[in-house]
Design a protein around this motif. Structure first.
Motif, PDB file in Angstrom:
ATOM      1  N   SER A 172       0.838  -1.197   0.000  1.00 30.09           N
ATOM      2  CA  SER A 172       0.000   0.000   0.000  1.00 30.09           C
ATOM      3  C   SER A 172       0.877   1.253   0.000  1.00 30.09           C
ATOM      4  N   PHE A 173       0.269   2.382  -0.372  1.00 24.84           N
ATOM      5  CA  PHE A 173       0.965   3.667  -0.368  1.00 24.84           C
ATOM      6  C   PHE A 173       0.181   4.655   0.474  1.00 24.84           C
ATOM      7  N   CYS A 174       0.912   5.536   1.164  1.00 24.44           N
ATOM      8  CA  CYS A 174       0.232   6.673   1.788  1.00 24.44           C
ATOM      9  C   CYS A 174       1.128   7.899   1.707  1.00 24.44           C
ATOM     10  N   GLU A 315      -2.236   3.009 -10.016  1.00 20.95           N
ATOM     11  CA  GLU A 315      -1.981   2.123 -11.157  1.00 20.95           C
ATOM     12  C   GLU A 315      -1.227   0.866 -10.728  1.00 20.95           C
ATOM     13  N   VAL A 316      -0.305   1.040  -9.793  1.00 20.91           N
ATOM     14  CA  VAL A 316       0.560  -0.056  -9.383  1.00 20.91           C
ATOM     15  C   VAL A 316      -0.130  -0.973  -8.377  1.00 20.91           C
ATOM     16  N   SER A 317      -0.804  -0.381  -7.390  1.00 20.24           N
ATOM     17  CA  SER A 317      -1.342  -1.178  -6.274  1.00 20.24           C
ATOM     18  C   SER A 317      -2.852  -1.198  -6.173  1.00 20.24           C
ATOM     19  N   GLY A 318      -3.556  -0.393  -6.976  1.00 24.71           N
ATOM     20  CA  GLY A 318      -5.009  -0.351  -6.890  1.00 24.71           C
ATOM     21  C   GLY A 318      -5.483   0.768  -5.985  1.00 24.71           C
ATOM     22  N   ALA A 319      -6.657   1.317  -6.293  1.00 28.04           N
ATOM     23  CA  ALA A 319      -7.171   2.484  -5.573  1.00 28.04           C
ATOM     24  C   ALA A 319      -7.334   2.223  -4.080  1.00 28.04           C
ATOM     25  N   ALA A 320      -7.766   1.017  -3.721  1.00 30.98           N
ATOM     26  CA  ALA A 320      -8.002   0.710  -2.309  1.00 30.98           C
ATOM     27  C   ALA A 320      -6.721   0.688  -1.492  1.00 30.98           C
ATOM     28  N   GLN A 321      -5.578   0.620  -2.151  1.00 29.39           N
ATOM     29  CA  GLN A 321      -4.287   0.516  -1.466  1.00 29.39           C
ATOM     30  C   GLN A 321      -3.546   1.855  -1.390  1.00 29.39           C
ATOM     31  N   VAL A 322      -4.212   2.944  -1.723  1.00 29.02           N
ATOM     32  CA  VAL A 322      -3.549   4.254  -1.743  1.00 29.02           C
ATOM     33  C   VAL A 322      -4.334   5.246  -0.910  1.00 29.02           C
ATOM     34  N   GLU A 323      -3.683   5.867   0.060  1.00 28.38           N
ATOM     35  CA  GLU A 323      -4.252   6.938   0.880  1.00 28.38           C
ATOM     36  C   GLU A 323      -3.473   8.213   0.586  1.00 28.38           C
ATOM     37  N   ALA A 324      -4.127   9.149  -0.101  1.00 32.06           N
ATOM     38  CA  ALA A 324      -3.442  10.353  -0.558  1.00 32.06           C
ATOM     39  C   ALA A 324      -3.588  11.538   0.386  1.00 32.06           C
ATOM     40  N   GLU A 325      -4.361  11.375   1.468  1.00 31.51           N
ATOM     41  CA  GLU A 325      -4.502  12.428   2.473  1.00 31.51           C
ATOM     42  C   GLU A 325      -4.350  11.800   3.845  1.00 31.51           C
TER      43      GLU A 325
END
Length: 387
Positions: A172-174, A315-325
């Motif tokens: 995941s990314f944040c 794109e890499v991990s999917g929308a559910a795996q990214v927290e941008a805020e």
């Protein structure tokens, strides 16, 4: 989790690189073995330029794309920590008292993976500057590289970095727009009184009592001198005084860390600490030597670059795996200096469960290295598409 197919093909090779780096941890700016290994791999990949010896052991490697365009900077740190490793891993540190307890071996591996892919495919325009940096943990290697002119020398227009995050879901990314990590300052306080017998304190000027009062008063800065909405941490992390139970010592020492985001709050804390020390030293009749050292500034992301980087991460991990805020945290990072020099973004990459950063049982999760490498590669291809 989807990754670039070509990067997935050499995932095992990336694991081998990472574990080799894990075995040879080096500290600060003095990282010749690490730098030599990184430079050798970059030569193997056929990058266009390798510039060594920046900030002593730092490297900037250049990959040319298809035709003219801007230059995007990708940064990884590679220094280790002065910690005795307790992982028991087959690839554990060969250097006693040193280990990669913060995952910088993984950060460098992810950037190497992106370098291998980008040098093979060159499906982008302009240039990529691969920044391999020493002395993140102590010494401000990013600041030194910036002051030695890497942004101007290599024409870097924007810059991005990744840090692994134990405890966040694997892959995941944040990140967050604006401030993401705090400024970090330190203080040292030396108190000199008059020692004597513990049964006759009236004949002494006790530096321990003064230190206790000063430490208590420092905490009122957080509770009484700053608005609750303004993040501030003052942590006393060392107090040293005395040698036995019946002697009041002549000296005491105190040390700690301050974390802020707002320069005005930072300046207020410095002034209040100086005033508290002076006032308490006078009231307890002890001498005080107080030193406030400003360290890394706050790490501040460019909002537009954060939004773009989050799109790539999805794109890499999917929308559910990214927290941008995701909000900001009180840790610190010398990538702040690069973000002061050029706009960009700093993101965290989840590596799942396991020991936390700076723990003697920590080990980077090799499964996420292809994810980070894919993020870097797609970031370049999206930011600077080939004509």
């Amino acid at each position: 989790m989807p990754v670039v197919n070509r990067i997935a093909d050499f995932a095992a090779e990336m694991t081998a690189w990472r574990r080799h780096l894990h075995r040879i941890p080096e500290l600060g700016f003095d990282c010749p073995l690490t730098a030599a290994f990184l430079a050798a791999r970059l030569r193997d990949f056929g990058v266009d330029e390798i510039h060594e010896g920046i900030a002593q052991t730092g490297i900037v490697a250049i990959i040319e794309g298809q035709g003219p365009g801007p230059c995007i900077g990708l940064r990884a740190d590679f220094d280790a920590l002065a910690i005795e490793e307790a992982t028991g891993a087959a690839h554990a540190s060969n250097h006693p008292g040193r280990m990669h307890a913060c995952g910088h071996d993984g950060h460098s591996t992810m950037l190497l993976g992106a370098a291998k892919y980008l040098a093979e495919t060159r499906n982008f325009s302009g240039r990529v500057a691969l920044i391999f940096q020493p002395a993140e943990e102590n010494g401000g290697g990013a600041d030194v590289m910036v002051r030695e002119g890497i942004m101007e020398r290599f024409g870097i227009d924007e810059v991005y970095g990744l840090h692994n995050a134990p405890g966040l879901p694997e892959g995941s990314f944040c990140t967050t727009p604006g401030p993401i990590m705090a400024a970090v300052d330190t203080f040292e306080l030396h108190l000199k009184g008059v020692g004597g017998h513990g049964a006759m304190p009236q004949e002494t000027r006790d530096p321990i009592v003064a230190a206790m009062a000063i430490g208590q008063a420092f905490q009122t800065i957080v509770s009484r001198n700053v608005a609750a909405r303004d993040d501030l941490v003052i942590s006393i992390t060392q107090i040293h005084a005395g040698t036995t139970d019946n002697v009041i010592p002549a000296r005491a020492y105190m040390n700690g860390t301050i974390r802020t985001f707002d320069p005005e709050v930072q300046d207020m804390v410095r002034r209040r600490m100086q005033a508290i020390v002076a006032g308490h030293a006078a009231s307890f009749e002890v001498e005080a030597e107080f030193d406030y050292v400003m360290g890394y500034p706050a790490t501040v992301n460019d909002p537009g670059r954060v939004a773009f980087a989050a799109e790539v991460a999805r794109e890499v991990s999917g929308a559910a795996q990214v927290e941008a805020e995701a909000g900001r945290e009180m840790g610190a990072e010398d990538f702040a200096y690069m973000l002061q020099a050029r706009p960009g973004a700093y993101l965290f990459l989840g590596q799942g469960s396991g020991a936390g950063l700076h723990h003697p049982e920590y080990d980077f999760n090799d499964a996420v290295a292809p994810v980070g490498a894919s993020f870097f590669a797609r970031l370049v291809e999206r930011a600077q598409p080939a004509a």
